[in-house]
Write a protein that holds these residues in place. Structure first.
Motif, PDB file in Angstrom:
ATOM      1  N   VAL A  36       0.843  -1.202   0.000  1.00 32.21           N
ATOM      2  CA  VAL A  36       0.000   0.000   0.000  1.00 32.21           C
ATOM      3  C   VAL A  36       0.879   1.254   0.000  1.00 32.21           C
ATOM      4  CG1 VAL A  36      -1.968  -1.099   1.143  1.00 32.21           C
ATOM      5  CG2 VAL A  36      -0.232   0.008   2.516  1.00 32.21           C
ATOM      6  N   PRO A  37       0.352   2.357  -0.516  1.00 33.11           N
ATOM      7  CA  PRO A  37       1.114   3.608  -0.461  1.00 33.11           C
ATOM      8  C   PRO A  37       1.431   3.971   0.994  1.00 33.11           C
ATOM      9  CG  PRO A  37      -0.781   3.822  -1.924  1.00 33.11           C
ATOM     10  CD  PRO A  37      -0.913   2.497  -1.216  1.00 33.11           C
ATOM     11  N   PRO A  38       2.593   4.530   1.273  1.00 35.13           N
ATOM     12  CA  PRO A  38       3.010   4.802   2.654  1.00 35.13           C
ATOM     13  C   PRO A  38       2.066   5.709   3.429  1.00 35.13           C
ATOM     14  CG  PRO A  38       4.745   5.417   1.083  1.00 35.13           C
ATOM     15  CD  PRO A  38       3.608   4.885   0.295  1.00 35.13           C
ATOM     16  N   GLU A  39       1.407   6.643   2.760  1.00 35.07           N
ATOM     17  CA  GLU A  39       0.512   7.562   3.469  1.00 35.07           C
ATOM     18  C   GLU A  39      -0.699   6.851   4.068  1.00 35.07           C
ATOM     19  OE1 GLU A  39      -0.437   7.875  -0.978  1.00 35.07           O
ATOM     20  OE2 GLU A  39       1.385   7.832   0.236  1.00 35.07           O
ATOM     21  N   VAL A  40      -1.036   5.670   3.580  1.00 35.66           N
ATOM     22  CA  VAL A  40      -2.169   4.916   4.130  1.00 35.66           C
ATOM     23  C   VAL A  40      -1.914   4.569   5.595  1.00 35.66           C
ATOM     24  CG1 VAL A  40      -3.447   2.729   3.951  1.00 35.66           C
ATOM     25  CG2 VAL A  40      -2.941   4.050   1.884  1.00 35.66           C
ATOM     26  N   ALA A  41      -0.674   4.247   5.934  1.00 35.67           N
ATOM     27  CA  ALA A  41      -0.318   3.862   7.308  1.00 35.67           C
ATOM     28  C   ALA A  41      -0.437   5.022   8.286  1.00 35.67           C
ATOM     29  CB  ALA A  41       1.101   3.298   7.344  1.00 35.67           C
ATOM     30  N   GLU A  42      -0.528   6.240   7.768  1.00 30.05           N
ATOM     31  CA  GLU A  42      -0.589   7.422   8.632  1.00 30.05           C
ATOM     32  C   GLU A  42      -1.993   7.750   9.119  1.00 30.05           C
ATOM     33  OE1 GLU A  42       1.276  10.500   6.353  1.00 30.05           O
ATOM     34  OE2 GLU A  42       3.101   9.318   6.085  1.00 30.05           O
ATOM     35  N   SER A  43      -2.997   7.046   8.629  1.00 36.24           N
ATOM     36  CA  SER A  43      -4.372   7.306   9.064  1.00 36.24           C
ATOM     37  C   SER A  43      -4.460   7.193  10.578  1.00 36.24           C
ATOM     38  CB  SER A  43      -5.329   6.313   8.406  1.00 36.24           C
ATOM     39  OG  SER A  43      -6.652   6.561   8.813  1.00 36.24           O
ATOM     40  N   LYS A  44      -5.217   8.081  11.185  1.00 32.02           N
ATOM     41  CA  LYS A  44      -5.284   8.178  12.648  1.00 32.02           C
ATOM     42  C   LYS A  44      -6.424   7.376  13.267  1.00 32.02           C
ATOM     43  CE  LYS A  44      -1.995  11.274  13.098  1.00 32.02           C
ATOM     44  NZ  LYS A  44      -0.743  10.903  13.704  1.00 32.02           N
ATOM     45  N   ASP A  45      -7.218   6.698  12.428  1.00 35.06           N
ATOM     46  CA  ASP A  45      -8.378   6.006  12.989  1.00 35.06           C
ATOM     47  C   ASP A  45      -8.614   4.669  12.313  1.00 35.06           C
ATOM     48  OD1 ASP A  45      -9.328   6.842  10.505  1.00 35.06           O
ATOM     49  OD2 ASP A  45     -11.279   7.424  11.266  1.00 35.06           O
ATOM     50  N   VAL A  46      -9.525   3.923  12.904  1.00 34.64           N
ATOM     51  CA  VAL A  46     -10.026   2.682  12.331  1.00 34.64           C
ATOM     52  C   VAL A  46     -11.531   2.839  12.210  1.00 34.64           C
ATOM     53  CG1 VAL A  46     -10.455   0.227  12.785  1.00 34.64           C
ATOM     54  CG2 VAL A  46      -8.182   1.194  13.196  1.00 34.64           C
ATOM     55  N   ASP A  47     -12.040   2.574  11.005  1.00 31.58           N
ATOM     56  CA  ASP A  47     -13.482   2.606  10.761  1.00 31.58           C
ATOM     57  C   ASP A  47     -13.967   1.171  10.579  1.00 31.58           C
ATOM     58  OD1 ASP A  47     -13.428   5.435  10.624  1.00 31.58           O
ATOM     59  OD2 ASP A  47     -12.886   5.362   8.513  1.00 31.58           O
ATOM     60  N   ALA A  48     -15.192   0.915  11.010  1.00 25.30           N
ATOM     61  CA  ALA A  48     -15.740  -0.436  10.871  1.00 25.30           C
ATOM     62  C   ALA A  48     -17.202  -0.371  10.476  1.00 25.30           C
ATOM     63  CB  ALA A  48     -15.581  -1.217  12.177  1.00 25.30           C
ATOM     64  N   ILE A  49     -17.629  -1.425   9.805  1.00 21.48           N
ATOM     65  CA  ILE A  49     -19.023  -1.605   9.404  1.00 21.48           C
ATOM     66  C   ILE A  49     -19.604  -2.682  10.306  1.00 21.48           C
ATOM     67  CG2 ILE A  49     -20.582  -2.276   7.543  1.00 21.48           C
ATOM     68  CD1 ILE A  49     -18.242  -1.566   5.582  1.00 21.48           C
ATOM     69  N   ILE A  50     -20.760  -2.410  10.847  1.00 14.09           N
ATOM     70  CA  ILE A  50     -21.460  -3.417  11.647  1.00 14.09           C
ATOM     71  C   ILE A  50     -22.515  -4.058  10.748  1.00 14.09           C
ATOM     72  CG2 ILE A  50     -22.873  -3.875  13.686  1.00 14.09           C
ATOM     73  CD1 ILE A  50     -21.722  -1.264  14.885  1.00 14.09           C
ATOM     74  N   PRO A  51     -22.314  -5.325  10.374  1.00 14.69           N
ATOM     75  CA  PRO A  51     -23.336  -5.992   9.576  1.00 14.69           C
ATOM     76  C   PRO A  51     -24.668  -5.999  10.336  1.00 14.69           C
ATOM     77  CG  PRO A  51     -21.309  -7.270   9.592  1.00 14.69           C
ATOM     78  CD  PRO A  51     -21.159  -6.178  10.620  1.00 14.69           C
ATOM     79  N   LEU A  52     -25.761  -5.847   9.603  1.00 15.62           N
ATOM     80  CA  LEU A  52     -27.068  -5.784  10.256  1.00 15.62           C
ATOM     81  C   LEU A  52     -27.335  -7.028  11.094  1.00 15.62           C
ATOM     82  CD1 LEU A  52     -29.255  -4.098   7.499  1.00 15.62           C
ATOM     83  CD2 LEU A  52     -28.143  -3.056   9.484  1.00 15.62           C
ATOM     84  N   ALA A  53     -26.804  -8.171  10.673  1.00 19.28           N
ATOM     85  CA  ALA A  53     -26.989  -9.410  11.444  1.00 19.28           C
ATOM     86  C   ALA A  53     -26.308  -9.332  12.810  1.00 19.28           C
ATOM     87  CB  ALA A  53     -26.450 -10.598  10.655  1.00 19.28           C
ATOM     88  N   ASP A  54     -25.273  -8.497  12.947  1.00 21.18           N
ATOM     89  CA  ASP A  54     -24.534  -8.358  14.202  1.00 21.18           C
ATOM     90  C   ASP A  54     -25.006  -7.180  15.041  1.00 21.18           C
ATOM     91  OD1 ASP A  54     -23.028 -10.374  13.091  1.00 21.18           O
ATOM     92  OD2 ASP A  54     -21.201  -9.188  12.876  1.00 21.18           O
ATOM     93  N   LEU A  55     -25.880  -6.362  14.487  1.00 21.24           N
ATOM     94  CA  LEU A  55     -26.221  -5.088  15.104  1.00 21.24           C
ATOM     95  C   LEU A  55     -26.770  -5.232  16.516  1.00 21.24           C
ATOM     96  CD1 LEU A  55     -26.308  -2.042  14.697  1.00 21.24           C
ATOM     97  CD2 LEU A  55     -28.580  -2.313  13.706  1.00 21.24           C
ATOM     98  N   GLU A  56     -27.738  -6.098  16.712  1.00 23.26           N
ATOM     99  CA  GLU A  56     -28.362  -6.239  18.033  1.00 23.26           C
ATOM    100  C   GLU A  56     -27.353  -6.742  19.067  1.00 23.26           C
ATOM    101  OE1 GLU A  56     -32.012  -8.673  20.102  1.00 23.26           O
ATOM    102  OE2 GLU A  56     -32.217  -8.099  17.996  1.00 23.26           O
TER     103      GLU A  56
END
Length: 187
Positions: A36-56
């Protein structure tokens, strides 16, 4: 250690039972792709998707939310965090996106089960901010890395489920010609 790995290792250390996380954004690129390009590693956060099956289950999992809060407190001095967890129906994805999840094997974790959406779905998520330069660069990387074809992109665009918000639909329309052009240039 890259930022995404540090955030997830810290979350794993605070966790007390298995939790499935579907990463997207730059953490998914950093941990789910090679070269991956080096600037990708500099991201300050982690984003996640909660599948609807896991939501509850996840919504009621106080232990997970405590682990998330402890992670954010511990990493605040470094400016790192995990706060953006979106329901699957709040993100641009194909209808059957959950059937195409890709396991992420790094960093090594005890409790976290890490996945990312398939490349075509990650491309769709990157279209949520229209023609944002950083997102377009990330899309160009994925197109080159996985040799994505125009037919694949057209199929993903046609099958995308877009939340019913005017600004998101407008962003999608702005991004479509740019993504198509990137595929043509990469081909």
């Amino acid at each position: 250690m890259d930022n995404a790995s540090l955030i997830l290792s810290t979350l794993d250390a605070h966790a007390s039972h298995p939790v499935r996380l579907v990463l997207y954004g730059r953490a998914a690129l950093q941990l789910g792709f090679t070269a991956v390009p080096p600037e990708v590693a500099e991201s300050k956060d982690v984003d996640a998707i909660i599948p609807l099956a896991d939501l509850e289950i996840l919504s009621g999992d106080e232990s997970f939310w405590d682990a998330q809060a402890a992670t954010n407190i511990e990493l605040r001095p470094k400016g790192l965090y995990i706060t953006h967890l979106f329901r699957g129906d709040q993100v641009f994805l194909r209808r059957d996106w959950e059937q195409h999840l890709v396991a992420i094997t790094r960093p090594a974790t005890r409790w976290l089960r890490l996945f990312r959406p398939a490349t075509l779905d990650l491309i769709l998520t990157k279209m949520m901010r229209g023609d944002d330069p950083q997102d377009m660069a990330d899309i160009a990387f994925m197109i080159r890395h996985d040799r994505v074809t125009l037919d694949q992109v057209e199929s993903a665009i046609a099958g995308a489920v877009i939340p019913d918000l005017t600004e998101l639909r407008e962003a999608f329309e702005r991004a479509k010609p740019r993504v198509r052009e990137m595929v043509r240039q990469a081909g």
